[in-house]
Motif scaffolding. Structure first.
Motif, PDB file in Angstrom:
ATOM      1  N   THR A 110       0.853  -1.175   0.000  1.00  0.00           N
ATOM      2  CA  THR A 110       0.000   0.000   0.000  1.00  0.00           C
ATOM      3  C   THR A 110       0.891   1.228   0.000  1.00  0.00           C
ATOM      4  OG1 THR A 110      -1.775  -1.135   1.186  1.00  0.00           O
ATOM      5  CG2 THR A 110      -1.826   1.263   1.181  1.00  0.00           C
ATOM      6  N   SER A 112       1.363   5.501  -0.303  1.00  0.00           N
ATOM      7  CA  SER A 112       0.759   6.824  -0.162  1.00  0.00           C
ATOM      8  C   SER A 112       1.206   7.695  -1.334  1.00  0.00           C
ATOM      9  CB  SER A 112       1.179   7.472   1.163  1.00  0.00           C
ATOM     10  OG  SER A 112       0.692   6.734   2.259  1.00  0.00           O
ATOM     11  N   HIS A 117      -4.263   6.806  -1.864  1.00  0.00           N
ATOM     12  CA  HIS A 117      -3.486   5.599  -1.610  1.00  0.00           C
ATOM     13  C   HIS A 117      -3.650   4.631  -2.779  1.00  0.00           C
ATOM     14  CE1 HIS A 117      -3.874   7.184   2.496  1.00  0.00           C
ATOM     15  NE2 HIS A 117      -2.747   6.550   2.736  1.00  0.00           N
TER      16      HIS A 117
END
Length: 258
Positions: A110, A112, A117
């Motif tokens: 994941t 940013s 995201h």
């Protein structure tokens, strides 16, 4: 934040280097790979080394798992003689450092990206072999993605570029860098024909919004074939035929399961 997304390189360093040059020209801040790095192509070790050189975050793909003697996660094994023998040859080309690098790949990431995201995996979060197609029902997609999905969701595996709205999220597949002419062999997927390109995507996220750009880059197929010949890999004619090299363009290609 400007991100380059690549997937399914399959040991094709010529294609990878062409795509990386295009991404550098596009001034991306980072490159992320969605798996299937080394297996089935002429330069498996070289591709792993190149990704490490550029600090590319990478997730584990199903054919990456094939190259590990004791993969932590199961992946459906090859279903054709050519793919099985190519996989064994590719595994033999890897150094201990290469194997260690593959064994350390996560199954998901994941990231940013400025105001949003991005959730990354190979085929789906639940399996290295799932197929996400344009026609996959929303309920099936929900079962694959679960509750971990982000506003942007990215996977590879199918070798087919995809941009699909799913609820409030966008589901993205950048296509294949190194083998866009063949894939899982699922009847729900279209078939790329007369392939002479590498595929990738650029995701640009800022306070002004998000753009997703799917791209194809023409390749020098003579250089691709030269790398195949120099490598001494088995089933060279079969592999070249996936690009239409050495036979009539546009004819049907074998579609083994990857």
């Amino acid at each position: 934040m400007r991100l380059g997304l690549i997937a399914d390189i399959h040991g094709n360093l010529v294609a990878l280097d062409a795509v990386l040059a295009a991404l550098a020209a596009a001034r991306v801040d980072e490159v992320v790979c969605l798996g299937d790095v080394a297996a089935l192509g002429p330069q498996p070790s070289e591709v792993i080394s190149r990704l490490r050189e550029i600090g590319c975050q990478t997730v584990l793909g199903n054919t990456d798992a094939w190259l590990l003697p004791d993969p932590q996660l199961p992946a459906t094994p090859p279903t054709s003689t050519a793919v099985s023998e190519l996989t064994r040859w590719c595994a033999d080309q890897l150094s201990n450092a290469d194997r260690r690098a593959l064994s350390e790949l996560p199954v998901e990431l994941t990231l940013s990206l400025a105001t949003t995201h991005l959730y990354c995996f190979h085929a789906s979060p639940r399996s290295l072999d799932d197929v996400i197609a344009a026609t996959t029902p929303d309920a099936d997609l929900a079962a694959m993605l679960g509750e971990r999905a982000a506003p942007l969701v990215a996977g590879g595996h199918t070798h087919i570029q995809l941009l699909r709205r799913w609820g409030e999220a966008f589901v993205l597949n950048p296509g294949s860098v190194g083998l866009p002419g063949v894939g899982p062999g699922d009847p729900r997927l279209p078939v790329n024909r007369d392939v002479h390109w590498a595929e990738f995507a650029i995701v640009d996220v800022s306070a002004r919004g998000t753009s997703i750009d799917l791209r194809r880059l023409p390749l020098d197929l003579d250089r691709v074939l030269a790398a195949v010949v120099e490598s001494g890999m088995p089933h060279r004619d079969w592999w070249a035929g996936l690009w239409g090299i050495g036979r009539g363009r546009g004819r049907s290609r074998p579609r083994p399961r990857f």
